[in-house]
Design an enzyme around this catalytic site. Structure first.
Site, PDB file in Angstrom:
ATOM      1  N   ARG A  15     -26.212  23.058 -15.959  1.00 19.82           N
ATOM      2  CA  ARG A  15     -26.301  22.642 -14.558  1.00 19.82           C
ATOM      3  C   ARG A  15     -27.734  22.772 -14.058  1.00 19.82           C
ATOM      4  NH1 ARG A  15     -21.696  26.576 -12.281  1.00 19.82           N
ATOM      5  NH2 ARG A  15     -22.500  27.778 -14.033  1.00 19.82           N
ATOM      6  N   LYS A  75     -27.667  30.071 -12.644  1.00 22.35           N
ATOM      7  CA  LYS A  75     -27.218  31.340 -13.224  1.00 22.35           C
ATOM      8  C   LYS A  75     -28.164  32.478 -12.856  1.00 22.35           C
ATOM      9  CE  LYS A  75     -24.048  31.774 -15.393  1.00 22.35           C
ATOM     10  NZ  LYS A  75     -22.648  31.934 -14.906  1.00 22.35           N
ATOM     11  N   TYR A  94     -26.513  32.275  -8.271  1.00 22.59           N
ATOM     12  CA  TYR A  94     -25.447  33.222  -8.604  1.00 22.59           C
ATOM     13  C   TYR A  94     -26.097  34.454  -9.228  1.00 22.59           C
ATOM     14  CZ  TYR A  94     -21.788  29.660  -8.072  1.00 22.59           C
ATOM     15  OH  TYR A  94     -20.934  28.716  -7.569  1.00 22.59           O
ATOM     16  N   HIS A  96     -24.006  37.925  -9.541  1.00 30.09           N
ATOM     17  CA  HIS A  96     -22.965  38.781 -10.143  1.00 30.09           C
ATOM     18  C   HIS A  96     -23.532  40.144 -10.557  1.00 30.09           C
ATOM     19  CE1 HIS A  96     -20.056  35.567 -10.017  1.00 30.09           C
ATOM     20  NE2 HIS A  96     -20.907  34.761 -10.615  1.00 30.09           N
ATOM     21  N   GLU A 118     -22.486  34.039  -4.608  1.00 30.37           N
ATOM     22  CA  GLU A 118     -21.088  34.481  -4.623  1.00 30.37           C
ATOM     23  C   GLU A 118     -20.730  35.441  -3.496  1.00 30.37           C
ATOM     24  OE1 GLU A 118     -23.306  35.310  -6.925  1.00 30.37           O
ATOM     25  OE2 GLU A 118     -23.240  37.471  -7.263  1.00 30.37           O
ATOM     26  N   ASP A 270     -13.996  36.383 -15.566  1.00 33.72           N
ATOM     27  CA  ASP A 270     -15.304  36.818 -15.038  1.00 33.72           C
ATOM     28  C   ASP A 270     -15.168  38.049 -14.145  1.00 33.72           C
ATOM     29  OD1 ASP A 270     -14.001  35.417 -13.047  1.00 33.72           O
ATOM     30  OD2 ASP A 270     -15.796  34.435 -12.293  1.00 33.72           O
TER      31      ASP A 270
HETATM   32  N1  LIG Z   1     -13.895  31.602 -15.742  1.00 33.74           N
HETATM   33  C1  LIG Z   1     -14.571  30.813 -14.929  1.00 33.74           C
HETATM   34  O1  LIG Z   1     -15.397  29.995 -15.332  1.00 33.74           O
HETATM   35  C2  LIG Z   1     -14.323  30.891 -13.437  1.00 33.74           C
HETATM   36  C3  LIG Z   1     -14.795  29.905 -12.572  1.00 33.74           C
HETATM   37  C4  LIG Z   1     -14.485  29.988 -11.201  1.00 33.74           C
HETATM   38  C5  LIG Z   1     -13.734  31.062 -10.730  1.00 33.74           C
HETATM   39  N2  LIG Z   1     -13.312  32.020 -11.626  1.00 33.74           N
HETATM   40  C6  LIG Z   1     -12.492  33.176 -11.203  1.00 33.74           C
HETATM   41  O2  LIG Z   1     -11.168  32.779 -10.937  1.00 33.74           O
HETATM   42  C7  LIG Z   1     -10.548  33.778 -10.139  1.00 33.74           C
HETATM   43  C8  LIG Z   1      -9.787  33.143  -8.979  1.00 33.74           C
HETATM   44  O3  LIG Z   1     -10.726  32.562  -8.098  1.00 33.74           O
HETATM   45  P1  LIG Z   1     -10.253  31.821  -6.758  1.00 33.74           P
HETATM   46  O4  LIG Z   1     -11.477  31.176  -6.194  1.00 33.74           O
HETATM   47  O5  LIG Z   1      -9.046  31.015  -7.017  1.00 33.74           O
HETATM   48  O6  LIG Z   1      -9.864  33.061  -5.852  1.00 33.74           O
HETATM   49  P2  LIG Z   1      -8.948  33.022  -4.509  1.00 33.74           P
HETATM   50  O7  LIG Z   1      -9.317  34.223  -3.733  1.00 33.74           O
HETATM   51  O8  LIG Z   1      -9.031  31.674  -3.887  1.00 33.74           O
HETATM   52  O9  LIG Z   1      -7.463  33.165  -5.080  1.00 33.74           O
HETATM   53  C9  LIG Z   1      -6.975  34.338  -5.691  1.00 33.74           C
HETATM   54  C10 LIG Z   1      -5.494  34.437  -5.422  1.00 33.74           C
HETATM   55  O10 LIG Z   1      -4.996  35.527  -6.207  1.00 33.74           O
HETATM   56  C11 LIG Z   1      -3.934  36.109  -5.431  1.00 33.74           C
HETATM   57  N3  LIG Z   1      -3.628  37.419  -5.982  1.00 33.74           N
HETATM   58  C12 LIG Z   1      -4.315  38.579  -5.847  1.00 33.74           C
HETATM   59  N4  LIG Z   1      -3.690  39.559  -6.539  1.00 33.74           N
HETATM   60  C13 LIG Z   1      -2.592  39.012  -7.105  1.00 33.74           C
HETATM   61  C14 LIG Z   1      -1.560  39.502  -7.950  1.00 33.74           C
HETATM   62  N5  LIG Z   1      -1.530  40.782  -8.361  1.00 33.74           N
HETATM   63  N6  LIG Z   1      -0.611  38.640  -8.359  1.00 33.74           N
HETATM   64  C15 LIG Z   1      -0.622  37.357  -7.962  1.00 33.74           C
HETATM   65  N7  LIG Z   1      -1.570  36.821  -7.162  1.00 33.74           N
HETATM   66  C16 LIG Z   1      -2.545  37.645  -6.755  1.00 33.74           C
HETATM   67  C17 LIG Z   1      -4.491  36.112  -4.017  1.00 33.74           C
HETATM   68  O11 LIG Z   1      -3.462  36.277  -3.063  1.00 33.74           O
HETATM   69  C18 LIG Z   1      -5.160  34.732  -3.947  1.00 33.74           C
HETATM   70  O12 LIG Z   1      -4.281  33.739  -3.441  1.00 33.74           O
HETATM   71  C19 LIG Z   1     -11.700  34.700  -9.689  1.00 33.74           C
HETATM   72  O13 LIG Z   1     -11.710  35.856 -10.490  1.00 33.74           O
HETATM   73  C20 LIG Z   1     -12.926  33.868  -9.940  1.00 33.74           C
HETATM   74  O14 LIG Z   1     -14.092  34.656 -10.135  1.00 33.74           O
HETATM   75  C21 LIG Z   1     -13.604  31.955 -12.940  1.00 33.74           C
END
Ligand SMILES: NC(=O)c1ccc[n+]([C@@H]2O[C@H](COP(=O)([O-])OP(=O)(O)OC[C@H]3O[C@@H](n4cnc5c(N)ncnc54)[C@H](O)[C@@H]3O)[C@@H](O)[C@H]2O)c1
Length: 375
Positions: A15, A75, A94, A96, A118, A270
């Site tokens: 990116r 990054k 970002y 982190h 973030e 992450d």
């Molecule tokens: N791997 C990657 O490349 C990548 C990319 C983007 C985001 N992410 C990660 O994805 C994750 C989700 O991000 P998001 O933007 O959707 O967050 P978000 O805050 O929009 O959604 C998270 C949801 O999880 C729910 N939740 C919390 N604890 C829970 C539990 N014990 N059981 C069920 N649901 C529960 C919350 O109520 C919320 O609705 C984050 O950790 C984010 O860092 C990873």
């Protein structure tokens, strides 16, 4: 202001932090934009496209850091980039930091003002610079899961949408936030049978309306998830508890309840991962198996689709970049308290309390730290 855009140098990162559209906004506002040669290549943006909007192309990162007052990146800075930062720089990217003690110390030592995408919040307390990447990651999660369910890739050999006369696969999405909703919509589009689990009832209400009855919404109790595990082909983990490590919503013991060669996609990797058996993987080696269950745990999923991700990210970051350029960091953070929450490091101090706590440092009030930064 002079704004610098270096090439991203972290492995598997294609990116770029500014597009020609962003260049145009800045140049029209009277600012100077310096882009490192080839910085946009990974996202199919050629140097000439920046030049056409008024940017100057510089041969290397040293030249960009040397010229610019504000550095915009994607990054977290790598050690060689940290070494280029000086107190006169504002860094917007970002970071982190909670997961990286060494980087936090390095940034503090640089004296630069470091604003993390973030931790910037909007007026409703949401994370506007995280959301676009969550949208991308959610959509990739289902695509990747569908692919990994194919037999030659070690999957069960089931087609997500089924065909007339043959049932569709069962997809369980745990965490119905930005990632979860996007993952569910793609699964619905592929005609899978979809259930979304969350612990926030208000969120389940919103999802219920958004899905219009096409997916089930369920409260994410340990028992409700456990009871469904024997039926599912693909589980997408997308939970987030703000500022905390992800809770484990599936344990190793529970893997025994699942069908062999079912697939787990842990998007929360992450934040430490939301399945007990998750560990981070890369795009070049995305999966591994535990107790007969395929795990896909790529930590930078949006990196796989840089053309989409660059535009999704810069659409969200550009207004902040323009504001910082127009007003300077002091005035911009006064005018936008959500942007102030993005300031993680300034004048040698850590100014974001959760980061300071995570890396064992003492946090300093952001206004106090910024008062030591020359305007
Ligand atoms: N791997 C990657 O490349 C990548 C990319 C983007 C985001 N992410 C990660 O994805 C994750 C989700 O991000 P998001 O933007 O959707 O967050 P978000 O805050 O929009 O959604 C998270 C949801 O999880 C729910 N939740 C919390 N604890 C829970 C539990 N014990 N059981 C069920 N649901 C529960 C919350 O109520 C919320 O609705 C984050 O950790 C984010 O860092 C990873």
């Amino acid at each position: 202001m002079k704004i610098g855009v270096p090439s991203e140098i972290k492995k598997d990162e294609y990116r770029v932090a500014l597009t020609p559209a962003g260049t145009r906004e800045l140049v029209d506002g009277g600012h100077e934009v310096y882009v490192q040669k080839g910085a946009g290549e990974g996202s199919a943006i050629i140097d000439d496209a920046y030049v056409a909007q008024g940017a100057t192309i510089l041969p290397d990162a040293d030249a960009v850091f040397g010229e610019a007052q504000m550095i915009v990146k994607v990054k977290e800075p790598q050690p060689v980039e940290v070494a280029r930062l000086e107190p006169r720089h504002t860094l917007f990217t970002y970071l982190h930091l909670a997961a990286d003690t060494e980087l936090t110390h390095g940034l503090a030592k640089s004296g630069a003002t470091c604003i993390a995408y973030e931790t910037v919040e909007d007026s409703k307390g949401r994370l506007p610079l995280l959301a676009p990447m969550s949208e991308v990651a959610g959509k990739i999660a289902t695509q990747a899961g569908a692919f990994m369910l194919e037999k030659p890739l070690g999957g069960r050999g089931i087609l997500l949408g089924g065909v007339p006369g043959v049932a569709a696969a069962n997809v369980m999405v745990i965490g119905g936030g930005v990632v979860g909703m996007n993952a569910a919509f793609i699964a619905l589009g592929m005609e899978a049978s979809v259930s979304v689990y969350d612990r926030n009832i208000d969120r389940l209400r919103e999802l219920d309306i958004a899905f219009g009855g096409r997916a089930d919404t369920l409260f994410a109790s340990t028992l409700s998830i456990e009871e469904q595990l024997p039926e599912v082909d693909l589980v997408i983990g997308a939970v987030l508890v703000h500022g905390a490590k992800a809770p484990h919503v599936i344990t190793r013991e529970q893997l025994a309840l699942m069908k062999r060669q079912a697939v787990l996609v842990d998007v929360s990797i992450d934040q430490g991962g939301c399945f007990e058996t998750s560990r981070p993987t890369t795009h070049s080696d995305p999966t591994y198996e535990v107790d007969g269950i395929t795990h896909y745990c790529v930590a930078n999923m949006p990196g796989a689709v840089p053309i989409t991700s660059t535009y999704a990210l810069t659409n969200a970051t550009m207004p902040y970049v323009v504001h910082l350029a127009n007003s300077g960091v002091h005035k911009a953070v006064e005018e936008n308290p959500g942007l102030k929450l993005g300031v993680n490091v300034a004048a040698g101090e850590v100014t974001y309390a959760p980061v300071a706590e995570a890396v064992g440092m003492t946090s300093v009030d952001v206004d106090k730290a910024l008062s030591a930064v020359p305007a």
